[in-house]
Design a protein around this motif. Structure first.
Motif, PDB file in Angstrom:
ATOM      1  N   ILE A  26      38.874 -55.559 -27.304  1.00  0.00           N
ATOM      2  CA  ILE A  26      40.104 -56.172 -27.799  1.00  0.00           C
ATOM      3  C   ILE A  26      40.529 -55.491 -29.104  1.00  0.00           C
ATOM      4  O   ILE A  26      41.707 -55.170 -29.298  1.00  0.00           O
ATOM      5  CB  ILE A  26      39.918 -57.695 -28.002  1.00  0.00           C
ATOM      6  CG1 ILE A  26      39.575 -58.357 -26.660  1.00  0.00           C
ATOM      7  CG2 ILE A  26      41.176 -58.320 -28.590  1.00  0.00           C
ATOM      8  CD1 ILE A  26      39.201 -59.819 -26.767  1.00  0.00           C
ATOM      9  N   ALA A  27      39.549 -55.225 -29.963  1.00  0.00           N
ATOM     10  CA  ALA A  27      39.856 -54.583 -31.244  1.00  0.00           C
ATOM     11  C   ALA A  27      40.488 -53.212 -31.013  1.00  0.00           C
ATOM     12  O   ALA A  27      41.493 -52.860 -31.635  1.00  0.00           O
ATOM     13  CB  ALA A  27      38.589 -54.456 -32.080  1.00  0.00           C
ATOM     14  N   PHE A  28      39.922 -52.458 -30.083  1.00  0.00           N
ATOM     15  CA  PHE A  28      40.438 -51.122 -29.804  1.00  0.00           C
ATOM     16  C   PHE A  28      41.908 -51.186 -29.367  1.00  0.00           C
ATOM     17  O   PHE A  28      42.763 -50.487 -29.906  1.00  0.00           O
ATOM     18  CB  PHE A  28      39.576 -50.467 -28.720  1.00  0.00           C
ATOM     19  CG  PHE A  28      40.076 -49.131 -28.268  1.00  0.00           C
ATOM     20  CD1 PHE A  28      39.930 -48.012 -29.079  1.00  0.00           C
ATOM     21  CD2 PHE A  28      40.701 -48.989 -27.028  1.00  0.00           C
ATOM     22  CE1 PHE A  28      40.402 -46.781 -28.670  1.00  0.00           C
ATOM     23  CE2 PHE A  28      41.177 -47.759 -26.616  1.00  0.00           C
ATOM     24  CZ  PHE A  28      41.022 -46.644 -27.443  1.00  0.00           C
ATOM     25  N   LEU A  29      42.189 -52.059 -28.396  1.00  0.00           N
ATOM     26  CA  LEU A  29      43.559 -52.163 -27.891  1.00  0.00           C
ATOM     27  C   LEU A  29      44.514 -52.628 -28.987  1.00  0.00           C
ATOM     28  O   LEU A  29      45.650 -52.143 -29.106  1.00  0.00           O
ATOM     29  CB  LEU A  29      43.604 -53.133 -26.710  1.00  0.00           C
ATOM     30  CG  LEU A  29      42.931 -52.619 -25.438  1.00  0.00           C
ATOM     31  CD1 LEU A  29      42.763 -53.740 -24.421  1.00  0.00           C
ATOM     32  CD2 LEU A  29      43.756 -51.481 -24.835  1.00  0.00           C
ATOM     33  N   LEU A  30      44.028 -53.571 -29.791  1.00  0.00           N
ATOM     34  CA  LEU A  30      44.848 -54.119 -30.861  1.00  0.00           C
ATOM     35  C   LEU A  30      45.204 -53.024 -31.872  1.00  0.00           C
ATOM     36  O   LEU A  30      46.375 -52.873 -32.270  1.00  0.00           O
ATOM     37  CB  LEU A  30      44.046 -55.228 -31.554  1.00  0.00           C
ATOM     38  CG  LEU A  30      44.813 -56.296 -32.311  1.00  0.00           C
ATOM     39  CD1 LEU A  30      45.729 -57.051 -31.376  1.00  0.00           C
ATOM     40  CD2 LEU A  30      43.823 -57.268 -32.962  1.00  0.00           C
ATOM     41  N   ILE A  31      44.210 -52.239 -32.257  1.00  0.00           N
ATOM     42  CA  ILE A  31      44.437 -51.187 -33.255  1.00  0.00           C
ATOM     43  C   ILE A  31      45.361 -50.107 -32.695  1.00  0.00           C
ATOM     44  O   ILE A  31      46.307 -49.671 -33.355  1.00  0.00           O
ATOM     45  CB  ILE A  31      43.089 -50.577 -33.698  1.00  0.00           C
ATOM     46  CG1 ILE A  31      42.307 -51.622 -34.491  1.00  0.00           C
ATOM     47  CG2 ILE A  31      43.300 -49.337 -34.545  1.00  0.00           C
ATOM     48  CD1 ILE A  31      40.855 -51.260 -34.725  1.00  0.00           C
ATOM     49  N   VAL A  32      45.118 -49.718 -31.444  1.00  0.00           N
ATOM     50  CA  VAL A  32      45.980 -48.711 -30.815  1.00  0.00           C
ATOM     51  C   VAL A  32      47.420 -49.190 -30.824  1.00  0.00           C
ATOM     52  O   VAL A  32      48.362 -48.467 -31.151  1.00  0.00           O
ATOM     53  CB  VAL A  32      45.523 -48.423 -29.366  1.00  0.00           C
ATOM     54  CG1 VAL A  32      46.591 -47.648 -28.605  1.00  0.00           C
ATOM     55  CG2 VAL A  32      44.204 -47.662 -29.374  1.00  0.00           C
TER      56      VAL A  32
END
Lengths: 261, 301
Positions: free
Chosen positions: A22-28
């Motif tokens: 979730i963090a990865f998608l959010l940051i992207v």
């Protein structure tokens, strides 16, 4: 304490994977904003003119050319759906996994009451949900700062707060169901989270089904409302928390009297 | 303090309409080595799981150390150790972690006893439980049941999966615990185990206790195992069971009049005879057999 620690240890991999994804998608998503902003004039018109699709995601009431509008639609969906799925899975497996994996016999023949077992497991669910949300909030603030935008702190806190409450509500409902299951219920948990999500999209489309908002916690996470009002919908949240409490009470009631096969 | 480690009165459990156990009344004095015998599906595990509070009885009463299983579950469990028939552990844990978790859930530290038990059972505490053989899983469960040195040990089919040498070591450990005052409740369908180690026993079949008493008493039924070499007229005898005729002679369980037997034998040509007390296994089969006959009307083997 032993039980809570054990629970957290048991689910640390799943916690790490979900949080990281979730963090990865959010940051992207946040990092895409500067690029999107440049093309926003054409994109905004497109997004604002897709009829019910626009309404479903609240884009008729939000300007996705601004960071808050963009964040509440794009990141809101990632955080909302991802967080809801994770929280539901945590809740639904909390009690039922012991019987599914046949470890209930081991756990429940130790001198620890059923209520303490349920309480320990609930605590582990709540701790993980809270920890994930705290991490995601910090990463969101950091990535907004990194793209050089001014941090809309109040809006972000309200949005993330609403999603935390949504996850807690779903986790508690699933926790209640979990006490009644003898096998794992991953399907039930994910189904419930997805149903709540899509129910909200449908409710957004037309005035005639607006009442469906009362059935889904996603209704009080609607970015368009939160940003317009600069506050959360206390009434809907109160209903949601009442439902969550019912789930917890049901779990304790059932687990205390359940036959472990 | 109660003189009984286990005392049940008409304990009954139905799973919906399905019979679990019916009217089970047992008394196990403190310090006893008690055997609980019955074929698979007779209700041994149901009885044990009810005693441990995993399932709630439909009727009747049960007390462990004089404490009620419904209201004093945690106090009972803190004084008992349980070895389940099928063991399952949390994935990804090492044996050492499982033992530590079990001790932690009891709020005590029993690392020293755990280490000694692991050494005696030749169990490597650094192995992952997922990778253990059935026997080693069983050993882990044994250490979990014994490491806190409980007053009462409830063992459900404890030797399944253990090789004969390990079985002997295990029973040596049990005898040592027993000598220190631990009550042992041993559920098994292996009668020789019960006969070798237990002083009292109860037999369960179809959810009901069909016999209980001292192992010596249970073995003593008046019936005798008769082995004969030679010929005689078996048809003239009543009270013959389990008759096996070979060209050389015959072998049977006899519960009839001894004078009548001697008279029939005198009329035959007997070269050799041995009359022995039947072992518990035979007695049990005898009970099992007679119940089956009255129940189903079929012929005895």
């Amino acid at each position: 304490m032993t039980l809570i620690k054990h629970e957290l240890r048991q689910s640390r991999t799943s916690f790490a994977v979900w949080t990281a994804s979730i963090a990865f998608l959010l940051i992207v998503c946040v990092f895409l904003f500067p690029e999107m902003k440049g093309e926003m004039d054409s994109v905004r018109d497109l997004f604002a003119s897709m009829g019910s699709f626009t309404a479903a995601f609240g884009m008729d009431r939000l300007n996705i050319g601004t960071l808050t509008g963009y964040y509440s639609v794009e990141c809101g969906n990632i955080l909302g759906l991802g967080g809801a799925l994770f929280a539901s899975l945590l809740g639904i497996s909390a009690l039922s996994k012991e019987e599914k994996e046949r470890t209930a016999e081991f756990l429940l023949t130790h001198p620890i009451s059923r209520l303490s077992v349920a309480a320990g497991k609930l605590a582990a669910v709540l701790i993980q949900t809270a920890a994930m949300n705290l991490l995601l909030l910090l990463l969101a603030l950091l990535s907004v700062a990194l793209i050089g935008e001014e941090i809309p702190l109040r809006e972000l806190l309200l949005l993330h707060g609403a999603y935390l409450l949504l996850q807690l509500e779903l986790a508690c409902i699933c926790f209640g169901i979990s006490a009644f299951l003898r096998r794992g219920g991953a399907g039930i948990g994910m189904g419930l989270a997805a149903a709540a999500y899509f129910l909200n999209l449908v409710a957004n489309i037309s005035e005639s089904v607006r009442f469906l908002h009362w059935l889904t916690p996603f209704a009080y996470c609607e970015g368009a409302d939160i940003i317009a009002d600069s506050s959360l919908d206390g009434g809907r949240i109160a209903v949601g928390m009442l439902v969550a409490a019912t789930g917890v009470v049901a779990a304790f009631w059932q687990y205390a009297r359940k036959d472990i096969r | 303090m109660s003189e009984y480690a286990i005392q049940t009165t008409n304990l009954t459990k139905y799973y919906g309409k399905a019979r679990g156990i019916e009217q089970v009344s047992l008394t196990v004095p403190q310090g006893d080595f008690f055997g609980f015998i019955g074929p698979n599906g007779a209700g041994k595990s149901t009885t044990i799981r009810t005693l441990l509070g995993l399932i709630r009885p439909t009727g009747g009463e049960a007390k462990l150390f004089g404490l009620d299983i419904r209201s004093d579950r945690e106090r009972i469990l803190s004084r008992a150790g349980y070895l389940p028939s099928e063991t399952a552990f949390y994935p990804g844990m090492r044996v050492r972690d499982v033992l530590k978790l079990s001790a932690g859930l009891r709020g005590i530290d029993c690392a020293v006893t755990a280490r000694l038990l692991c050494e005696r059972l030749q169990l490597d505490p650094d192995r992952k439980v997922d990778e253990l053989s059935l026997g080693n899983k069983k050993k882990t469960a044994i250490v979990c049941a014994l490491q806190h040195e409980p007053e009462l040990l409830i063992l459900d089919e404890p030797t399944s999966g253990l090789d004969p040498l390990m079985q002997r070591e295990f029973f040596d450990i049990l005898q040592q615990y027993h000598a220190k005052g631990t009550t042992v409740f041993l559920s098994s369908h292996i009668l020789s185990e019960i006969q070798h180690h237990c002083s009292h026993a109860a037999m369960i079949r179809d959810g009901r206790i069909i016999a209980a008493g001292s192992v010596a008493e249970l073995s003593r039924t008046g019936a005798r195992r008769i082995s004969i070499r030679g010929q005689m007229d078996y048809g003239a005898l009543g009270g013959v069971k389990d008759l096996r005729i070979s060209p050389d002679g015959a072998d049977f369980l006899y519960s009839g009049d001894m004078q009548a037997l001697l008279a029939v034998m005198a009329g035959g040509t007997i070269r050799d005879v041995s009359i022995t007390e039947p072992d518990l296994e035979e007695v049990f089969l005898h009970y099992y057999d007679s119940q089956q006959r009255t129940g189903k009307g079929g012929e005895a083997k």
